[in-house]
Design a protein around this motif. Structure first.
Motif, PDB file in Angstrom:
ATOM      1  N   ALA A  58     -13.583   6.924   6.184  1.00 61.35           N
ATOM      2  CA  ALA A  58     -12.121   6.999   5.989  1.00 61.35           C
ATOM      3  C   ALA A  58     -11.401   5.851   6.689  1.00 61.35           C
ATOM      4  O   ALA A  58     -10.397   6.052   7.382  1.00 61.35           O
ATOM      5  CB  ALA A  58     -11.587   8.343   6.465  1.00 61.35           C
ATOM      6  N   LEU A  59     -11.880   4.619   6.485  1.00 55.77           N
ATOM      7  CA  LEU A  59     -11.322   3.449   7.172  1.00 55.77           C
ATOM      8  C   LEU A  59     -10.687   2.438   6.226  1.00 55.77           C
ATOM      9  O   LEU A  59     -10.151   1.429   6.692  1.00 55.77           O
ATOM     10  CB  LEU A  59     -12.439   2.753   7.976  1.00 55.77           C
ATOM     11  N   ASN A  60     -10.741   2.687   4.926  1.00 55.67           N
ATOM     12  CA  ASN A  60     -10.234   1.719   3.961  1.00 55.67           C
ATOM     13  C   ASN A  60      -8.725   1.916   3.778  1.00 55.67           C
ATOM     14  O   ASN A  60      -8.281   2.857   3.122  1.00 55.67           O
ATOM     15  CB  ASN A  60     -10.966   1.888   2.620  1.00 55.67           C
ATOM     16  N   LEU A  61      -7.934   1.011   4.362  1.00 57.60           N
ATOM     17  CA  LEU A  61      -6.478   1.191   4.348  1.00 57.60           C
ATOM     18  C   LEU A  61      -5.872   0.975   2.962  1.00 57.60           C
ATOM     19  O   LEU A  61      -4.811   1.524   2.665  1.00 57.60           O
ATOM     20  CB  LEU A  61      -5.835   0.267   5.380  1.00 57.60           C
ATOM     21  N   GLU A  62      -6.528   0.213   2.108  1.00 57.90           N
ATOM     22  CA  GLU A  62      -6.026   0.072   0.738  1.00 57.90           C
ATOM     23  C   GLU A  62      -6.150   1.401  -0.004  1.00 57.90           C
ATOM     24  O   GLU A  62      -5.243   1.806  -0.738  1.00 57.90           O
ATOM     25  CB  GLU A  62      -6.792  -1.025  -0.002  1.00 57.90           C
ATOM     26  N   LEU A  63      -7.281   2.084   0.180  1.00 56.21           N
ATOM     27  CA  LEU A  63      -7.446   3.394  -0.447  1.00 56.21           C
ATOM     28  C   LEU A  63      -6.493   4.419   0.165  1.00 56.21           C
ATOM     29  O   LEU A  63      -5.944   5.273  -0.543  1.00 56.21           O
ATOM     30  CB  LEU A  63      -8.893   3.862  -0.305  1.00 56.21           C
ATOM     31  N   TRP A  64      -6.306   4.335   1.467  1.00 56.06           N
ATOM     32  CA  TRP A  64      -5.352   5.240   2.118  1.00 56.06           C
ATOM     33  C   TRP A  64      -3.936   5.005   1.575  1.00 56.06           C
ATOM     34  O   TRP A  64      -3.159   5.958   1.420  1.00 56.06           O
ATOM     35  CB  TRP A  64      -5.360   5.037   3.640  1.00 56.06           C
ATOM     36  N   ASP A  65      -3.596   3.755   1.300  1.00 61.49           N
ATOM     37  CA  ASP A  65      -2.267   3.462   0.748  1.00 61.49           C
ATOM     38  C   ASP A  65      -2.112   4.124  -0.619  1.00 61.49           C
ATOM     39  O   ASP A  65      -1.056   4.716  -0.909  1.00 61.49           O
ATOM     40  CB  ASP A  65      -2.077   1.951   0.630  1.00 61.49           C
ATOM     41  N   ALA A  66      -3.160   4.035  -1.441  1.00 64.64           N
ATOM     42  CA  ALA A  66      -3.110   4.694  -2.753  1.00 64.64           C
ATOM     43  C   ALA A  66      -3.013   6.209  -2.594  1.00 64.64           C
ATOM     44  O   ALA A  66      -2.256   6.878  -3.317  1.00 64.64           O
ATOM     45  CB  ALA A  66      -4.362   4.329  -3.560  1.00 64.64           C
ATOM     46  N   VAL A 126      -0.529  -1.181   3.594  1.00 59.35           N
ATOM     47  CA  VAL A 126      -0.941  -2.557   3.258  1.00 59.35           C
ATOM     48  C   VAL A 126      -0.425  -3.510   4.330  1.00 59.35           C
ATOM     49  O   VAL A 126      -1.148  -4.413   4.791  1.00 59.35           O
ATOM     50  CB  VAL A 126      -0.415  -2.958   1.868  1.00 59.35           C
ATOM     51  N   GLN A 127       0.815  -3.308   4.776  1.00 59.15           N
ATOM     52  CA  GLN A 127       1.359  -4.144   5.853  1.00 59.15           C
ATOM     53  C   GLN A 127       0.623  -3.894   7.172  1.00 59.15           C
ATOM     54  O   GLN A 127       0.321  -4.825   7.913  1.00 59.15           O
ATOM     55  CB  GLN A 127       2.850  -3.851   6.036  1.00 59.15           C
ATOM     56  N   VAL A 128       0.330  -2.620   7.469  1.00 55.54           N
ATOM     57  CA  VAL A 128      -0.400  -2.307   8.693  1.00 55.54           C
ATOM     58  C   VAL A 128      -1.756  -2.994   8.688  1.00 55.54           C
ATOM     59  O   VAL A 128      -2.181  -3.584   9.697  1.00 55.54           O
ATOM     60  CB  VAL A 128      -0.573  -0.774   8.848  1.00 55.54           C
ATOM     61  N   ALA A 129      -2.443  -2.952   7.557  1.00 50.01           N
ATOM     62  CA  ALA A 129      -3.752  -3.612   7.445  1.00 50.01           C
ATOM     63  C   ALA A 129      -3.631  -5.112   7.687  1.00 50.01           C
ATOM     64  O   ALA A 129      -4.485  -5.721   8.360  1.00 50.01           O
ATOM     65  CB  ALA A 129      -4.356  -3.344   6.068  1.00 50.01           C
ATOM     66  N   LEU A 161       3.589   4.525  13.914  1.00 52.05           N
ATOM     67  CA  LEU A 161       4.532   3.681  13.176  1.00 52.05           C
ATOM     68  C   LEU A 161       5.092   4.449  11.984  1.00 52.05           C
ATOM     69  O   LEU A 161       4.375   5.217  11.329  1.00 52.05           O
ATOM     70  CB  LEU A 161       3.823   2.410  12.672  1.00 52.05           C
ATOM     71  N   TYR A 162       6.362   4.214  11.666  1.00 50.96           N
ATOM     72  CA  TYR A 162       7.003   4.898  10.550  1.00 50.96           C
ATOM     73  C   TYR A 162       6.431   4.411   9.214  1.00 50.96           C
ATOM     74  O   TYR A 162       6.183   3.216   9.020  1.00 50.96           O
ATOM     75  CB  TYR A 162       8.503   4.636  10.548  1.00 50.96           C
ATOM     76  N   SER A 163       6.319   5.368   8.298  1.00 52.64           N
ATOM     77  CA  SER A 163       5.842   5.080   6.943  1.00 52.64           C
ATOM     78  C   SER A 163       7.007   4.871   5.982  1.00 52.64           C
ATOM     79  O   SER A 163       7.947   5.679   5.964  1.00 52.64           O
ATOM     80  CB  SER A 163       4.972   6.242   6.454  1.00 52.64           C
ATOM     81  N   GLU A 164       6.923   3.835   5.179  1.00 44.81           N
ATOM     82  CA  GLU A 164       7.947   3.576   4.158  1.00 44.81           C
ATOM     83  C   GLU A 164       7.959   4.689   3.118  1.00 44.81           C
ATOM     84  O   GLU A 164       9.017   5.178   2.707  1.00 44.81           O
ATOM     85  CB  GLU A 164       7.664   2.234   3.483  1.00 44.81           C
ATOM     86  N   GLU A 205      -1.698   7.816  -0.064  1.00 42.46           N
ATOM     87  CA  GLU A 205      -0.371   8.177   0.431  1.00 42.46           C
ATOM     88  C   GLU A 205       0.662   8.132  -0.691  1.00 42.46           C
ATOM     89  O   GLU A 205       1.564   8.981  -0.745  1.00 42.46           O
ATOM     90  CB  GLU A 205       0.067   7.248   1.567  1.00 42.46           C
ATOM     91  N   GLN A 206       0.550   7.154  -1.589  1.00 38.98           N
ATOM     92  CA  GLN A 206       1.519   7.096  -2.685  1.00 38.98           C
ATOM     93  C   GLN A 206       1.433   8.336  -3.565  1.00 38.98           C
ATOM     94  O   GLN A 206       2.443   8.804  -4.090  1.00 38.98           O
ATOM     95  CB  GLN A 206       1.292   5.833  -3.505  1.00 38.98           C
ATOM     96  N   ALA A 207       0.211   8.882  -3.680  1.00 35.18           N
ATOM     97  CA  ALA A 207       0.040  10.115  -4.451  1.00 35.18           C
ATOM     98  C   ALA A 207       0.420  11.352  -3.638  1.00 35.18           C
ATOM     99  O   ALA A 207       0.749  12.399  -4.208  1.00 35.18           O
ATOM    100  CB  ALA A 207      -1.408  10.231  -4.926  1.00 35.18           C
TER     101      ALA A 207
END
Length: 751
Positions: free
Chosen positions: A721-729, A684-687, A610-613, A731-733
């Motif tokens: 490495a399964l926490n999508l909230e942490l992965w979102d953070a 966050v949306q994927v989660a 899926l594409y990333s914003e 990715e933003q960095a």
């Protein structure tokens, strides 16, 4: 990879000892057996058996050979008889254990090997086999102990150290893994498997530079081993070329020639090598000074560099400067070919055929002006008027093939024969790709079934795009080792428990949105499977996919035309569903995902892209720029748009799209920045979607381990490495983390 098991009559008895005890007939069979002529050996062994069926050693040898040929029932019959004649022979029990091992019947194999050890505790072979079986069962401590016991008997066998390295590797014991592989190489420097294992492990652990020498050694020691060459290619794709090295040129050529290597793996380093470490780079300056002539002897010699020609023929060029060399060469040769006073001559056939293959591969994306179009019409007229059937006429046809596919030229039979029978292999390849393959695809379309209608407005619009530009056009793909889906998932996510996945050994697979067939073909090669169903909106894409699958001998993929949104009443259920780069082009991605979830069996798994914003901000900016400038999504609009983007300042965010390989062919460029419908998501949306669909997130798939390591350095508390909230953070960095797509796996936990 463990080294191939030594000839099994080394269990206790050497081949020499056995030969001394046998008749001339059996000795002859053993020589054939030892030299790898298994069919001849089998015939003679069976003749010897017919003469002396109660000979235990002949029964044993027949069992060993049938194990090698995977005739396991016959192997079982012969070794049972050998043991019934002599039940005190350790090697006989090792042969029986090998039969059990190949049948994945591990517990009887272990019992049988322990019997062999009790009969002869000084033989290393039963300990080695125990180690292999324990490793297959993930009983890694038991495997370690078995190999250590073998080393007590003989510490100078390279295979034992290599296999022990494989166990330490699974234990994530870096130092012992490296030490074991190096010890195997120290004992036997020509042990290709140990070089390969050490190279692959160094590559996995982020050291491609040291990995390169070992993978090169493995490939040279076993030049016919395509897996070793493919892994060398993977390594070459990860090193940064900083200096000229003729070994590197040889490596690149050898890897590019292999059909199981995706040339895109090597493209970046081929670009660097050609531009920085060959005289080809100086041609860019000549073009800028307007002194470039592709037909001058000096320049032409640079254009027919073997690596450059191979690159042109097999992989689309993804570099603005090399594109400028090629498009300018094409233009000048066209101009010369229509001059009455000038002959382009037959000597440029090699370069012209390679350029024609490149232009067809990128779907004629190079810019062309009105002058070129008018000259092309003159050229077409001359081709039809002057049917000379000589090599110079062939070159004129090839010039046309650099601008338009030959199937649009409607060649008469004499010209068709001229191209298809050329002494130059690349010219025959032009005929194959530009005439023969399109005809084959047209024929294949007639027999591809329509599974569902295509009714939605957005589905019809997206279908039209891919009918015009089947995506992607590809020639070669990797050929992974075949494994079960469960074992593959375990290799991706070692922290997961393999025994809890409840997947069958052979799975039913659905590829939803298969495009031109790359994914289902990879799946057919990678996974043990019962059936593969591959669907797509575009009939032209499906025909391309069917042709490629047929060429590769993959007849058990069923290609069908279907709309995901109309699969609600489809009754089949699947163990594995793959939908890579598809859902984000639907009108409602979540609705499409729901349909696929309904088709997935309980405990089945999905692989999604899926594409990333965050990652596609430059793409969003480019789409906005295209809209503002009014570029259309047809061929001419795409050509003009690309030229405008090339002309932008280096720091302009829109120009960054030129770094994407997808920018360098029509279908891929259209998919990248002109797509009629595109959704982008955050993690966050994927989660949230995963929670709504009652799925379990299994993890991301990356081409290497670097990203996971970097993430876990930032978030050591997320061990799997399964926490999508942490992965979102994260990715933003690090917004380039998912530059291609979010590629991840999830599991259906209940119906």
């Amino acid at each position: 990879m463990a080294r191939k098991q030594r000839h099994q009559n080394s269990h206790g008895h050497t081949s020499k000892q056995l030969a001394e005890q046998q008749s001339p007939m059996v000795k002859t069979a053993m020589e054939y057996h030892r030299s790898g002529h298994l069919d001849q050996a089998l015939i003679i062994y069976e003749q010897a058996y017919s003469v002396d069926p109660e000979n235990a050693e002949i029964n044993y040898l027949l069992a060993v050979l049938n194990n090698q040929l995977q005739n396991l029932e016959r192997a079982h019959k012969y070794i049972d008889k050998a043991i019934s004649i002599n039940n005190r022979n350790g090697p006989f029990y090792c042969a029986l254990a090998e039969t059990y091992r190949q049948q994945h019947d591990f517990l009887p194999a272990i019992t049988t090997l322990k019997k062999a050890i009790s009969l002869d505790n000084h033989s290393v072979e039963p300990h080695i086999m125990l180690g292999m079986i324990y490793k297959s069962m993930d009983r890694l401590d038991d495997a370690t102990n078995a190999y250590q016991a073998a080393l007590v008997i003989d510490s100078n066998i390279a295979e034992i150290h290599n296999n022990l390295g494989n166990v330490y590797r699974n234990k994530n014991d870096f130092e012992r893994t490296i030490k074991a592989y190096k010890k195997a190489i120290e004992i036997d420097n020509r042990f290709a498997g140990a070089h390969h294992n050490l190279g692959c492990y160094l590559l996995e652990t982020g050291d491609p530079y040291n990995a390169l020498s070992f993978l090169r050694n493995a490939s040279q020691l076993q030049a016919d081993n395509s897996l070793f060459t493919a892994d060398l290619a993977n390594c070459l794709g990860q090193v940064v070329v900083t200096e000229t090295d003729e070994r590197l040129r040889d490596d690149l050529i050898r890897c590019m020639q292999l059909d199981r290597v995706d040339g895109g793996t090597l493209a970046k380093n081929v670009n660097v090598f050609l531009k920085q470490f060959t005289p080809l780079g100086k041609l860019i300056g000549e073009i800028e000074k307007d002194i470039f002539n592709p037909l001058s002897p000096e320049t032409y010699q640079l254009l027919v560099d073997p690596l450059f020609l191979l690159y042109l023929e097999r992989e689309q060029i993804c570099d603005p400067e090399l594109e400028k060399i090629l498009s300018t060469s094409r233009k000048i040769i066209l101009e010369m070919s229509v001059l009455e006073s000038h002959s382009i001559g037959p000597n440029i056939e090699r370069f012209l055929s390679a350029l024609a293959l490149q232009c067809f591969l990128n779907e004629y994306i190079y810019i062309e002006n009105e002058s070129e179009r008018s000259k092309l019409k003159i050229l077409e007229e001359r081709i039809h008027e002057n049917i000379q059937g000589n090599s110079e006429q062939l070159c004129v046809v090839l010039v046309y093939a650099c601008y338009r596919p030959l199937y649009t030229l409607h060649l008469d039979n004499s010209l068709m024969d001229l191209v298809s029978s050329s002494a130059e292999a690349s010219s025959r390849e032009v005929f194959k790709r530009q005439i023969k393959e399109p005809l084959t695809e047209n024929e294949l379309k007639q027999n591809i079934k329509q599974l569902t209608s295509i009714t939605g407005e957005m589905s019809s619009i997206v279908q039209a795009q891919y009918e015009q530009n089947p995506y992607p056009r590809w020639l070669y793909c990797d050929h992974p080792q075949s494994t079960s889906l469960a074992d593959y998932l375990y290799s991706l996510f070692p922290a997961s428990e393999r025994g809890n996945n409840n997947l069958p050994d052979r799975v039913n697979i659905l590829v939803a949105g298969c495009g031109t067939g790359l994914q289902p073909i990879r799946d057919a090669r990678r996974f043990l499977h019962e059936n593969i169903t591959a669907i797509d909106l575009s009939m032209n894409s499906l025909a391309y996919a069917k042709r490629k699958a047929t060429e590769m001998g993959l007849e058990n993929i069923e290609f069908m035309q279907a709309d995901i949104m109309n699969l609600k009443d489809y009754n089949n259920r699947f163990d594995f569903i793959e939908s890579f780069g598809v859902l984000h082009h639907l009108e409602d991605p979540l609705a499409g995902w729901k349909v696929l979830c309904r088709l997935l069996k309980k405990n089945g798994v999905m692989r999604l892209g899926l594409y990333s914003e965050h990652a596609r901000k430059a793409i969003v900016a480019t789409r906005r720029y295209i809209q503002q400038q009014g570029f259309t999504d047809n061929l001419e609009g795409i050509r003009l748009c690309r030229q405008a983007i090339f002309a932008l300042a280096e720091h302009d965010p829109v120009r960054s799209v030129t770094d994407s390989p997808d920018f360098y062919s029509v279908s891929e460029c259209r998919d990248l920045i002109f797509h009629v419908n595109e959704h982008r998501l955050t993690l966050v949306q994927v989660a949230d979607y995963i929670k709504q669909l009652n799925l379990e997130f299994l993890g991301f798939e990356f081409p290497d381990f670097h990203t996971i390591r970097k993430y876990q350095e930032c978030y050591p508390e997320d061990k799997q490495a399964l926490n999508l909230e942490l992965w979102d953070a994260y990715e933003q960095a690090n917004p380039e983390t998912f530059a291609s797509q979010y590629v991840f796996w999830c599991k259906k936990i209940e119906d």
